[in-house]
Design a protein around this motif. Structure first.
Motif, PDB file in Angstrom:
ATOM      1  N   UNK A  33      69.392  63.178  85.703  1.00 51.14           N
ATOM      2  CA  UNK A  33      68.459  62.320  84.977  1.00 51.14           C
ATOM      3  C   UNK A  33      68.907  60.858  85.051  1.00 51.14           C
ATOM      4  N   UNK A  34      70.183  60.619  84.782  1.00 51.97           N
ATOM      5  CA  UNK A  34      70.712  59.257  84.811  1.00 51.97           C
ATOM      6  C   UNK A  34      70.666  58.686  86.223  1.00 51.97           C
ATOM      7  N   UNK A  35      70.989  59.522  87.208  1.00 51.25           N
ATOM      8  CA  UNK A  35      70.977  59.063  88.607  1.00 51.25           C
ATOM      9  C   UNK A  35      69.563  58.690  89.045  1.00 51.25           C
ATOM     10  N   UNK A  36      68.588  59.525  88.698  1.00 48.89           N
ATOM     11  CA  UNK A  36      67.191  59.245  89.054  1.00 48.89           C
ATOM     12  C   UNK A  36      66.705  57.969  88.361  1.00 48.89           C
ATOM     13  N   UNK A  37      67.093  57.801  87.104  1.00 48.32           N
ATOM     14  CA  UNK A  37      66.660  56.626  86.345  1.00 48.32           C
ATOM     15  C   UNK A  37      67.251  55.345  86.927  1.00 48.32           C
ATOM     16  N   UNK A  38      68.538  55.362  87.248  1.00 45.25           N
ATOM     17  CA  UNK A  38      69.172  54.180  87.839  1.00 45.25           C
ATOM     18  C   UNK A  38      68.569  53.867  89.210  1.00 45.25           C
ATOM     19  N   UNK A  42      66.726  50.413  90.165  1.00 47.41           N
ATOM     20  CA  UNK A  42      67.198  49.649  91.323  1.00 47.41           C
ATOM     21  C   UNK A  42      66.083  49.456  92.340  1.00 47.41           C
ATOM     22  N   UNK A  43      65.371  50.530  92.659  1.00 50.96           N
ATOM     23  CA  UNK A  43      64.313  50.442  93.655  1.00 50.96           C
ATOM     24  C   UNK A  43      63.173  49.542  93.229  1.00 50.96           C
ATOM     25  N   UNK A  44      62.706  49.703  91.989  1.00 47.85           N
ATOM     26  CA  UNK A  44      61.556  48.920  91.528  1.00 47.85           C
ATOM     27  C   UNK A  44      61.906  47.459  91.303  1.00 47.85           C
ATOM     28  N   UNK A  45      63.088  47.181  90.772  1.00 49.35           N
ATOM     29  CA  UNK A  45      63.491  45.777  90.605  1.00 49.35           C
ATOM     30  C   UNK A  45      63.731  45.109  91.954  1.00 49.35           C
ATOM     31  N   UNK A  46      64.201  45.865  92.938  1.00 53.27           N
ATOM     32  CA  UNK A  46      64.371  45.318  94.283  1.00 53.27           C
ATOM     33  C   UNK A  46      63.020  44.929  94.873  1.00 53.27           C
ATOM     34  N   UNK A  47      62.041  45.827  94.741  1.00 55.91           N
ATOM     35  CA  UNK A  47      60.695  45.533  95.240  1.00 55.91           C
ATOM     36  C   UNK A  47      60.122  44.308  94.537  1.00 55.91           C
ATOM     37  N   UNK A  48      60.268  44.243  93.229  1.00 58.00           N
ATOM     38  CA  UNK A  48      59.747  43.101  92.473  1.00 58.00           C
ATOM     39  C   UNK A  48      60.385  41.788  92.915  1.00 58.00           C
ATOM     40  N   UNK A  49      61.709  41.781  93.044  1.00 62.60           N
ATOM     41  CA  UNK A  49      62.414  40.548  93.412  1.00 62.60           C
ATOM     42  C   UNK A  49      62.048  40.088  94.815  1.00 62.60           C
ATOM     43  N   UNK A  72      56.072  51.680  86.410  1.00 57.47           N
ATOM     44  CA  UNK A  72      57.092  52.720  86.599  1.00 57.47           C
ATOM     45  C   UNK A  72      58.349  52.411  85.785  1.00 57.47           C
ATOM     46  N   UNK A  73      58.744  51.149  85.751  1.00 58.68           N
ATOM     47  CA  UNK A  73      59.933  50.754  84.990  1.00 58.68           C
ATOM     48  C   UNK A  73      59.726  51.026  83.500  1.00 58.68           C
ATOM     49  N   UNK A  74      58.574  50.603  82.975  1.00 58.18           N
ATOM     50  CA  UNK A  74      58.313  50.767  81.544  1.00 58.18           C
ATOM     51  C   UNK A  74      58.148  52.251  81.187  1.00 58.18           C
ATOM     52  N   UNK A  75      57.447  52.997  82.049  1.00 61.52           N
ATOM     53  CA  UNK A  75      57.231  54.422  81.759  1.00 61.52           C
ATOM     54  C   UNK A  75      58.556  55.168  81.653  1.00 61.52           C
ATOM     55  N   UNK A  76      59.422  55.005  82.639  1.00 58.77           N
ATOM     56  CA  UNK A  76      60.706  55.715  82.624  1.00 58.77           C
ATOM     57  C   UNK A  76      61.622  55.201  81.518  1.00 58.77           C
ATOM     58  N   UNK A  77      61.585  53.896  81.249  1.00 59.21           N
ATOM     59  CA  UNK A  77      62.448  53.322  80.213  1.00 59.21           C
ATOM     60  C   UNK A  77      61.998  53.718  78.813  1.00 59.21           C
ATOM     61  N   UNK A  78      60.733  54.080  78.654  1.00 62.75           N
ATOM     62  CA  UNK A  78      60.231  54.442  77.330  1.00 62.75           C
ATOM     63  C   UNK A  78      60.778  55.773  76.831  1.00 62.75           C
ATOM     64  N   UNK A  79      61.315  56.615  77.741  1.00 69.47           N
ATOM     65  CA  UNK A  79      61.812  57.904  77.255  1.00 69.47           C
ATOM     66  C   UNK A  79      63.181  58.322  77.786  1.00 69.47           C
ATOM     67  N   UNK A  80      63.597  57.839  78.947  1.00 66.51           N
ATOM     68  CA  UNK A  80      64.869  58.288  79.513  1.00 66.51           C
ATOM     69  C   UNK A  80      66.080  57.797  78.712  1.00 66.51           C
ATOM     70  N   UNK A  81      66.164  56.538  78.279  1.00 66.78           N
ATOM     71  CA  UNK A  81      67.335  56.132  77.486  1.00 66.78           C
ATOM     72  C   UNK A  81      67.516  56.981  76.228  1.00 66.78           C
ATOM     73  N   UNK A  82      66.420  57.316  75.548  1.00 63.20           N
ATOM     74  CA  UNK A  82      66.527  58.168  74.362  1.00 63.20           C
ATOM     75  C   UNK A  82      67.002  59.557  74.741  1.00 63.20           C
ATOM     76  N   UNK A  83      66.499  60.086  75.859  1.00 62.36           N
ATOM     77  CA  UNK A  83      66.923  61.410  76.315  1.00 62.36           C
ATOM     78  C   UNK A  83      68.420  61.409  76.637  1.00 62.36           C
ATOM     79  N   UNK A 285      60.431  61.275  88.486  1.00 62.85           N
ATOM     80  CA  UNK A 285      60.510  61.290  89.942  1.00 62.85           C
ATOM     81  C   UNK A 285      59.627  60.222  90.606  1.00 62.85           C
ATOM     82  N   UNK A 286      58.344  60.057  90.196  1.00 63.01           N
ATOM     83  CA  UNK A 286      57.528  59.018  90.839  1.00 63.01           C
ATOM     84  C   UNK A 286      58.124  57.612  90.751  1.00 63.01           C
ATOM     85  N   UNK A 287      58.636  57.157  89.585  1.00 63.07           N
ATOM     86  CA  UNK A 287      59.260  55.827  89.564  1.00 63.07           C
ATOM     87  C   UNK A 287      60.431  55.691  90.534  1.00 63.07           C
ATOM     88  N   UNK A 288      61.148  56.786  90.791  1.00 63.31           N
ATOM     89  CA  UNK A 288      62.252  56.734  91.740  1.00 63.31           C
ATOM     90  C   UNK A 288      61.748  56.737  93.182  1.00 63.31           C
TER      91      UNK A 288
END
Length: 323
Positions: A33-38, A42-49, A72-83, A285-288
């Motif tokens: 879970x942590x690996x997929x989230x990181x 990384x992937x989405x912030x790279x694309x944005x930058x 994708x960043x907001x969706x995954x961040x809304x629940x993975x840190x709590x998990x 998985x989709x955000x990753x």
């Protein structure tokens, strides 16, 4: 008549159990879970930058990819840190306000994600069926306005979910067998009538998602019809190849999401632990994978990503040599 023996608690505080039945394996489950989230961050912030820095990528298609990355960043961040907090530190408690906020952010950004996929289908339709008018029909300003419409639509449609839940009377049971606050998981803790929450959540899944999927399907029917009229086989393949990334992203988003929604409401044969793991992976998985899909399938973006990684590598080698 004898009164019902139940108690209520105010303000409500819920307990997210994580994955029931697999508590002993929480640490091991947290690793992927942590690996997929990181990887997703990384992937989405790279694309944005890269899109922000490169003037040549300031085009409607890449603006849509940025919108997808943000959702994708907001969706995954809304629940993975709590998990992960549950898995690592046993931080299971969450207030009603926190629960409803998480539910709103999660559902709203997932709805925005669906809307962006719909706009991407329209973008592909215009690019293939009306290529000469593409730049005049889909300008950056128009794409931005369509993106804002998706955000407003998500807020208007999703806001009733937490509002309906906030009006429910919650009884003594406050255990939510999940890693995040799902609409039905919270509603089932109420000792009142949850028909409104149940029906609205189900209608939302079919109306909003159904509308987006219908527009996407119509766009691709028109695209296929236009492609079949092209006599050149090479031109056919080139036209369809521009849709490959979008089709892959659609297949990762809608079928698993619809299965998770229906399974939670109607399936009795799926164990809770399996359903919860699938529900998390459906929105993790989709955000990753989305940045990888667009990075590989979109030539211009792929070249910029390779150049960006190459520059970073050379900077790292230079810094290491000077120390």
């Amino acid at each position: 008549m004898k009164a019902f023996n139940f108690t209520t608690f105010d303000p409500p505080t819920f307990i997210l159990t994580g994955i029931p039945g697999l508590e002993d394996a929480h640490i091991w489950i947290s690793i992927p879970f942590a690996a997929f989230y990181m990887a997703a961050l990384l992937g989405n912030f790279t694309v944005l930058s890269i899109v922000v820095k490169e003037q040549s990528l300031h085009k409607p298609m890449y603006l849509l990819i940025c919108m997808l990355a943000l959702s994708d960043i907001v969706t995954s961040t809304s629940f993975i840190p709590k998990a992960l907090g549950i898995f690592w530190f046993n931080l299971k408690s969450i207030t009603l306000a926190g629960c409803l906020t998480q539910l709103f952010c999660f559902q709203a950004t997932a709805t925005v994600h669906s809307g962006v996929l719909m706009i991407m289908a329209i973008d592909r339709y215009v690019a293939i069926c009306n290529p000469l008018r593409y730049t005049s029909i889909l300008t950056n300003a128009r794409i931005t306005k369509l993106g804002l419409v998706c955000v407003v639509r998500a807020v208007l449609f999703i806001l009733p979910l937490p509002v309906l839940l906030s009006r429910l009377l919650f009884c003594a049971s406050r255990i939510i067998p999940h890693t995040y606050c799902d609409n039905m998981a919270v509603a089932k803790l109420s000792c009142g009538d949850i028909t409104g929450s149940r029906m609205y959540g189900l209608a939302l899944a079919f109306v909003v998602t159904g509308f987006d999927v219908t527009v996407i399907a119509m766009s691709y029917v028109l695209i296929i019809r236009a492609v079949l009229r092209i006599s050149s086989k090479k031109a056919n393949q080139k036209a369809l190849s521009t849709c490959t990334a979008h089709i892959l992203v659609i297949l990762m988003a809608y079928p698993p999401g619809l299965f998770s929604t229906l399974a939670y409401r109607f399936s009795e044969g799926i164990t809770p632990s399996v359903h919860i793991i699938l529900a998390n992976l459906t929105y993790l998985m989709p955000p990753m994978l989305n940045p990888i899909v667009y990075g590989i399938k979109t030539k211009e973006l792929r070249e910029k990503v390779v150049a960006f990684i190459g520059r970073r590598f050379l900077i790292g080698i230079t810094d290491y040599a000077t120390t």
